[in-house]
Design a protein around this motif. Structure first.
Motif, mmCIF file in Angstrom:
data_model
loop_
_atom_site.group_PDB
_atom_site.id
_atom_site.type_symbol
_atom_site.label_atom_id
_atom_site.label_comp_id
_atom_site.label_asym_id
_atom_site.label_seq_id
_atom_site.Cartn_x
_atom_site.Cartn_y
_atom_site.Cartn_z
ATOM 1 N N ASP A 175 32.627 44.718 50.046
ATOM 2 C CA ASP A 175 32.378 45.238 51.387
ATOM 3 C C ASP A 175 31.503 44.138 52.343
ATOM 4 O OD1 ASP A 175 33.706 47.275 50.786
ATOM 5 O OD2 ASP A 175 32.034 48.855 50.771
ATOM 6 N N GLU A 176 30.955 43.392 51.902
ATOM 7 C CA GLU A 176 30.069 42.284 52.457
ATOM 8 C C GLU A 176 30.820 40.994 52.724
ATOM 9 O OE1 GLU A 176 26.145 41.335 51.353
ATOM 10 O OE2 GLU A 176 25.480 43.415 51.381
ATOM 11 N N GLY A 177 32.009 40.807 52.186
ATOM 12 C CA GLY A 177 32.680 39.580 52.264
ATOM 13 C C GLY A 177 33.223 38.929 51.092
ATOM 14 N N VAL A 178 33.609 37.704 51.226
ATOM 15 C CA VAL A 178 34.261 37.081 50.075
ATOM 16 C C VAL A 178 33.399 36.699 48.870
ATOM 17 C CG1 VAL A 178 35.481 34.975 49.406
ATOM 18 C CG2 VAL A 178 36.065 36.213 51.756
ATOM 19 N N THR A 179 33.632 37.213 47.751
ATOM 20 C CA THR A 179 33.055 36.822 46.696
ATOM 21 C C THR A 179 33.613 35.862 45.862
ATOM 22 O OG1 THR A 179 34.127 38.618 45.187
ATOM 23 C CG2 THR A 179 32.241 39.165 46.087
ATOM 24 N N CYS A 180 34.879 35.340 45.871
ATOM 25 C CA CYS A 180 35.538 34.320 45.396
ATOM 26 C C CYS A 180 36.719 33.759 46.078
ATOM 27 C CB CYS A 180 36.022 34.567 43.891
ATOM 28 S SG CYS A 180 36.247 33.271 42.783
ATOM 29 N N ARG A 181 36.540 32.552 46.548
ATOM 30 C CA ARG A 181 37.628 31.854 47.202
ATOM 31 C C ARG A 181 38.805 31.554 46.474
ATOM 32 N NH1 ARG A 181 36.559 27.716 51.805
ATOM 33 N NH2 ARG A 181 38.714 28.235 51.932
ATOM 34 N N ARG A 182 39.846 31.394 47.061
ATOM 35 C CA ARG A 182 41.103 30.734 46.473
ATOM 36 C C ARG A 182 41.647 31.428 44.867
ATOM 37 N NH1 ARG A 182 40.048 24.739 49.083
ATOM 38 N NH2 ARG A 182 40.626 25.492 51.061
#
Length: 230
Positions: A164-171
């Motif tokens: 709910d706060e944003g991205v935790t892991c990209r790609r």
């Protein structure tokens, strides 16, 4: 409160053969890297070398499948490797695998030994449910650059894990953000094991069972729950 994990229809369409299995662990006792966790990493590197038998990690069929999926959502897999391939390359290099803390060492060992992306998140730092989706490009990803906290944004269409706060892991599983990572203070965690065809359900479950066993050895009395592949 139970953590929910969902995969969007867009990701399912991109990678129809994708499955993930979650290992939930509560009551952990983490700490610095130790002789025991270091031994797990060394053993994983030996198992990897036997498995590859002289091949490069990206030549393994499972890693080749991940490279194809990365290409499908616009990422260059030779530059931004999936976490398992990146760790495997380090395991085979002269410097070997990094030692981070006992929990991270443990799941990195599983990743390398089974050549499968594995991620670990501190359950007490995750906000709301976790979702695997294709980004709009507006989602915040809090990271650290040059020693300073900074906010980045994924590319539009990039596959990311979010709460709910944003991205935790990209790609997908390339780079985890520091906000939810496992530290020496972590007591509750969720570990995500991710697979594509041609990795079988049995192979995925074997990796999860080995992870669970290692968690129980590290933290006697820990409560471990395996959430089936989805």
């Amino acid at each position: 409160m139970a953590l929910t994990l969902t995969v969007s229809d867009e990701v399912r369409a991109l990678a129809p053969g994708f499955t993930h299995l979650a290992v939930e662990a509560r009551g952990l006792v983490n700490g610095p890297s130790s002789e025991a966790s270091s031994a797990l990493l060394d053993d994983a590197a030996r198992r990897l070398a036997i498995r590859l038998d002289g091949r490069a990690p990206h030549e393994d069929p499972h890693m080749a499948a991940w490279r194809a999926v990365y290409t499908a959502f616009g990422s260059k897999p030779s530059r931004t490797r999936n976490s398992a391939e990146a760790l495997a390359k380090r395991a085979l290099a002269d410097g070997g695998l990094p030692r981070v803390n006992a929990l991270v060492d443990l799941y990195n060992a599983i990743s390398v030994a089974h050549l499968i992306p594995v991620g670990g998140e501190d359950l007490n730092l995750v906000r709301g449910g976790m979702r695997l989706l294709r980004a709009t490009g507006e989602e915040p990803f809090v990271t650290v650059a040059a020693g300073e906290e900074t906010v980045e944004h994924p590319d539009a269409g990039e596959v990311v894990w979010c709460d709910d706060e944003g991205v935790t892991c990209r790609r997908w599983n390339w780079r985890q953000g520091p906000r939810t990572r496992l530290t020496e203070e972590t007591v509750d965690a969720i570990f995500l094991l991710e697979a594509l065809d041609p990795m079988t359900a049995d192979a995925l479950e074997a990796a999860a069972a080995e992870l669970a066993e290692s968690l129980e050895k590290l933290s006697p009395g820990v409560s471990v729950t395996l959430h089936p592949a989805r």
